[in-house]
Design an enzyme around this catalytic site. Structure first.
Site, PDB file in Angstrom:
ATOM      1  N   HIS A  79       1.169  -0.889   0.059  1.00 59.00           N
ATOM      2  CA  HIS A  79       0.180   0.004  -0.081  1.00 59.00           C
ATOM      3  C   HIS A  79       0.757   1.117  -0.107  1.00 59.00           C
ATOM      4  O   HIS A  79       0.751   1.397   0.949  1.00 59.00           O
ATOM      5  CB  HIS A  79      -1.529   0.219   1.296  1.00 59.00           C
ATOM      6  CG  HIS A  79      -1.895  -0.582   0.956  1.00 59.00           C
ATOM      7  ND1 HIS A  79      -2.020  -2.366   1.720  1.00 59.00           N
ATOM      8  CD2 HIS A  79      -3.287  -0.950   0.399  1.00 59.00           C
ATOM      9  CE1 HIS A  79      -2.738  -3.187   1.338  1.00 59.00           C
ATOM     10  NE2 HIS A  79      -3.646  -2.385   0.168  1.00 59.00           N
ATOM     11  N   ASN A  80       0.994   1.165  -1.399  1.00 62.15           N
ATOM     12  CA  ASN A  80       1.860   3.065  -1.159  1.00 62.15           C
ATOM     13  C   ASN A  80       2.161   3.545  -3.033  1.00 62.15           C
ATOM     14  O   ASN A  80       1.049   3.258  -2.869  1.00 62.15           O
ATOM     15  CB  ASN A  80       3.688   2.160  -1.456  1.00 62.15           C
ATOM     16  CG  ASN A  80       3.793   0.953  -1.845  1.00 62.15           C
ATOM     17  OD1 ASN A  80       3.331   1.262  -3.392  1.00 62.15           O
ATOM     18  ND2 ASN A  80       4.350   0.460  -1.700  1.00 62.15           N
ATOM     19  N   ALA A  81       2.736   4.638  -2.635  1.00 63.59           N
ATOM     20  CA  ALA A  81       2.593   4.987  -4.127  1.00 63.59           C
ATOM     21  C   ALA A  81       2.542   4.419  -5.269  1.00 63.59           C
ATOM     22  O   ALA A  81       1.831   4.731  -5.930  1.00 63.59           O
ATOM     23  CB  ALA A  81       2.841   6.686  -4.457  1.00 63.59           C
ATOM     24  N   HIS A 123       1.487   1.388  -6.144  1.00 63.96           N
ATOM     25  CA  HIS A 123       0.519   0.817  -6.425  1.00 63.96           C
ATOM     26  C   HIS A 123      -1.142   1.765  -6.235  1.00 63.96           C
ATOM     27  O   HIS A 123      -1.492   1.469  -7.554  1.00 63.96           O
ATOM     28  CB  HIS A 123      -0.090   0.552  -4.854  1.00 63.96           C
ATOM     29  CG  HIS A 123      -1.458  -0.278  -4.777  1.00 63.96           C
ATOM     30  ND1 HIS A 123      -1.807  -1.015  -5.275  1.00 63.96           N
ATOM     31  CD2 HIS A 123      -2.835   0.965  -3.769  1.00 63.96           C
ATOM     32  CE1 HIS A 123      -3.750  -0.956  -4.928  1.00 63.96           C
ATOM     33  NE2 HIS A 123      -3.758  -0.229  -3.862  1.00 63.96           N
ATOM     34  N   HIS A 141      -6.797   7.107  -3.559  1.00 64.00           N
ATOM     35  CA  HIS A 141      -7.781   5.477  -2.363  1.00 64.00           C
ATOM     36  C   HIS A 141      -7.017   5.023  -1.639  1.00 64.00           C
ATOM     37  O   HIS A 141      -8.567   4.828  -0.746  1.00 64.00           O
ATOM     38  CB  HIS A 141      -8.681   4.257  -3.657  1.00 64.00           C
ATOM     39  CG  HIS A 141      -7.507   3.573  -4.452  1.00 64.00           C
ATOM     40  ND1 HIS A 141      -6.335   3.976  -4.738  1.00 64.00           N
ATOM     41  CD2 HIS A 141      -7.504   2.462  -4.049  1.00 64.00           C
ATOM     42  CE1 HIS A 141      -5.918   2.562  -4.217  1.00 64.00           C
ATOM     43  NE2 HIS A 141      -6.212   2.224  -3.942  1.00 64.00           N
ATOM     44  N   GLN A 159      -2.837 -16.393  -2.750  1.00 64.70           N
ATOM     45  CA  GLN A 159      -3.472 -15.580  -4.469  1.00 64.70           C
ATOM     46  C   GLN A 159      -4.982 -17.053  -4.774  1.00 64.70           C
ATOM     47  O   GLN A 159      -5.963 -16.084  -5.484  1.00 64.70           O
ATOM     48  CB  GLN A 159      -2.319 -15.600  -4.705  1.00 64.70           C
ATOM     49  CG  GLN A 159      -1.149 -14.331  -4.458  1.00 64.70           C
ATOM     50  CD  GLN A 159      -1.809 -13.281  -4.550  1.00 64.70           C
ATOM     51  OE1 GLN A 159      -2.575 -12.735  -6.050  1.00 64.70           O
ATOM     52  NE2 GLN A 159      -1.944 -12.604  -3.362  1.00 64.70           N
TER      53      GLN A 159
END
EC number: 3.1.4.-
Length: 428
Positions: A150-152, A154, A190, A351
Site C-alpha cells: 500500500h504505497n504510491a 500501488h 484511494h 492468491q
C-alpha cells in the site's frame, strides 16, 4: 460538511485509551521500516495526525536526515524513456515498476499529471498547474514508502488501470469531464496515508481512527478525509463555487468508500442485478457514478489480471505486508489476523483463494458489462496466473512430501477403504 478534516500539523496529542483493549504503542510511520532503522517507540511520541507521513518527513528534517525529494531533477535519458512509456500508458501490459524507477520514485505525480493534461482537465476546470503539481506531490508523499504494497506505486498502478477502463467504449462515450476528473482523483488517492495494516488491526489495538469512524470502513474513511484535506490545503479547487467543491468532495468519498473489501458482495450483487435486468443507463448520472465505483473496485484489485511478471511481484508484496502485520500481532500477543500468519499461509494459497472468491466473480461481471478485448485479456491472464500459482503449490507440496515405505496389498486395501468411507460409516 466534512467538519473533522483538519489542516495537518506537527502538533498533536495523545490518542484516547478507550475500550477493552489497551492502546498499543505502535508507530505506523515506521511500521514497515527495517528493524535496524527503527528505534524504541514511546507512546508519548505517537501523535494524532491526519498524515503519519508528513510528521515523519518533518522529524527526519529536524534530525538532519536526508529525505527523498519528489521534485528531484531526472537524468535526461531517464526522462526520455519515461516519456516514451507514457505514450503507451493505455497498454494493459504497462510496467509500473519500471516506470517508477525511470521517474526516480515519482510515478504517481508524473502519470497522474500526464493523464490530467491528456484529458484536457487542466484547461476545462481552469486548474492552476502549480497547485495541481503541489497537490500531487503531497499525495505521493502521504503514501508510506516503506509499505511493501500500500504505497504510491500501488496508487499509480490503480490510476493507470482506471485510465484503461475509462477508455473502454461504453465509458468513453458516456462519461463527463467531471466523471473523468473524479475517477482519476479517486484512483490516485484511494489508499492515501494507508498505515500498512488492516481495519481489524486498528480496531483491536484501539487505534483512534477506529474510534473516530466507529469501526466502519475505517481505512477508506481515512483515505477520503485525507484526500479532502490535501485538496483544501493545496487550494486546487478554491476557484470553484463552494457548493461545487463540497459536491465534488462527497462524490470522491463515495468512490473511495466503494473500495472497502468488506462490502464486496453488496456492490457485486447490485452490479449483477443491473446486468440481469439490463437497466444500466449511462445517460443517468447515478448509474454513471455506480459504474465508476465498480471500475475503481476492479482497478484496486486488478493485480491478478496483469501479466505474470507483474502480477507475481504484487502478490509477493501484499503477502509480505500481511505477514509483517502477523509478526506484529504475535509480538504483542494479539490474535493473528486471517492470512497474516507466515507459518500457516503461503503466497500461492492466499492468491488462489483471493482469485477464486474475490477477483474472478468481480471480473466476470465486469466482462458481462464491458465485453471488449481488454475484459477478455484480463480474464485470460487471471486464468493463467491462477494456474501458475497452483503449479507452484503442487511443486512445493511434492518437494516436502515425506517418503513412505511401500505398503503391503492388505494395507493398501485398508487405506483405500478408509479414504472412501466417511468416519462412522459401516461397510455394506
Amino acid at each position: 460538511m466534512l467538519g473533522d478534516v483538519r489542516v495537518r500539523s506537527r502538533v498533536g496529542f495523545e490518542p484516547e485509551r478507550r475500550g477493552s483493549h489497551p492502546y498499543l504503542p505502535i508507530d505506523f510511520r515506521i511500521l514497515h521500516c527495517q528493524p535496524e532503522s527503527a528505534g524504541p517507540v514511546s507512546s508519548r511520541k505517537i501523535r494524532r495526525l491526519l498524515s503519519f507521513q508528513r510528521y515523519l518527513h518533518c522529524s527526519r528534517a529536524s534530525r538532519g536526515v536526508a529525505t527523498h525529494n519528489p521534485l528531484h531533477i531526472l537524468d535526461h535519458d531517464y526522462t526520455g524513456q519515461a516519456k516514451c512509456m507514457l505514450e503507451k500508458v493505455g497498454s494493459w501490459n504497462f510496467d509500473i515498476f519500471l516506470f517508477d524507477r525511470l521517474t526516480n520514485g515519482n510515478s504517481l505525480v508524473n502519470l497522474t499529471f500526464h493523464l490530467f493534461n491528456q484529458y484536457g482537465l487542466i484547461e476545462l476546470f481552469q486548474l492552476d498547474m502549480v497547485k495541481l503539481r503541489r497537490f500531487l506531490v503531497m499525495v505521493q508523499e502521504d503514501y508510506h514508502r516503506q509499505n511493501p504494497y500500500h504505497n504510491a506505486v500501488h496508487a499509480t498502478d490503480v490510476t493507470q488501470a482506471m485510465y484503461c477502463y475509462l477508455r473502454e467504449p461504453k465509458l468513453s462515450k458516456s462519461l463527463t469531464s467531471c466523471d473523468l476528473l473524479l475517477g482519476l482523483l479517486a484512483a490516485a488517492t484511494h489508499d492515501l496515508d494507508h498505515p500498512g495494516v488492516s481495519q481489524s488491526f486498528l480496531i483491536k489495538t484501539n487505534h483512534y481512527l477506529a474510534a473516530l469512524y466507529r469501526n466502519t470502513s475505517v481505512l477508506e474513511n481515512h483515505h477520503w478525509r485525507s484526500a479532502v484535506g490535501l485538496l483544501r490545503e493545496s487550494g486546487l479547487f478554491s476557484h470553484l463555487p463552494l457548493e461545487d467543491r463540497l459536491n465534488m468532495e462527497r462524490q470522491l468519498g463515495s468512490l473511495i468508500l466503494a473500495t472497502d473489501i468488506s462490502r464486496q458482495n453488496e456492490y457485486l450483487s447490485k452490479f449483477r442485478e443491473h446486468l440481469d435486468k439490463e437497466d444500466l443507463c449511462l445517460g443517468n448520472a447515478g448509474h454513471r457514478h455506480f459504474i465508476l465505483q465498480m471500475a475503481l473496485k476492479c482497478a484496486d484489485i486488478c493485480n491478478p489480471c496483469r501479466p505474470w511478471e507483474l502480477s507475481k511481484q504484487w502478490s509477493e508484496r501484499v503477502t509480505d505486508e500481511f505477514f509483517h502485520q502477523g509478526d506484529v500481532e504475535k509480538k504483542h500477543r494479539l490474535e493473528v489476523s486471517p492470512l497474516c500468519d507466515r507459518q500457516t499461509n503461503s503466497v500461492g494459497q492466499i492468491q488462489i483463494g483471493f482469485m477464486t472468491y474475490v477477483v474472478e466473480p468481480l471480473f466476470n461481471e465486469w466482462a458481462r458489462f464491458s465485453d471488449t478485448r481488454l475484459s477478455r485479456t484480463m480474464l485470460g491472464y487471471l486464468g493463467l496466473n491462477k494456474a501458475g500459482w497452483s503449479g507452484m503449490l503442487e511443486e512445493q507440496q511434492a518437494a516436502v512430501a515425506p517418503e513412505t515405505d511401500p505398503a503391503t496389498p492388505d494395507d493398501d486395501d485398508d487405506d483405500a477403504n478408509s479414504k472412501v468411507l466417511p468416519q462412522g460409516s459401516e461397510e455394506s
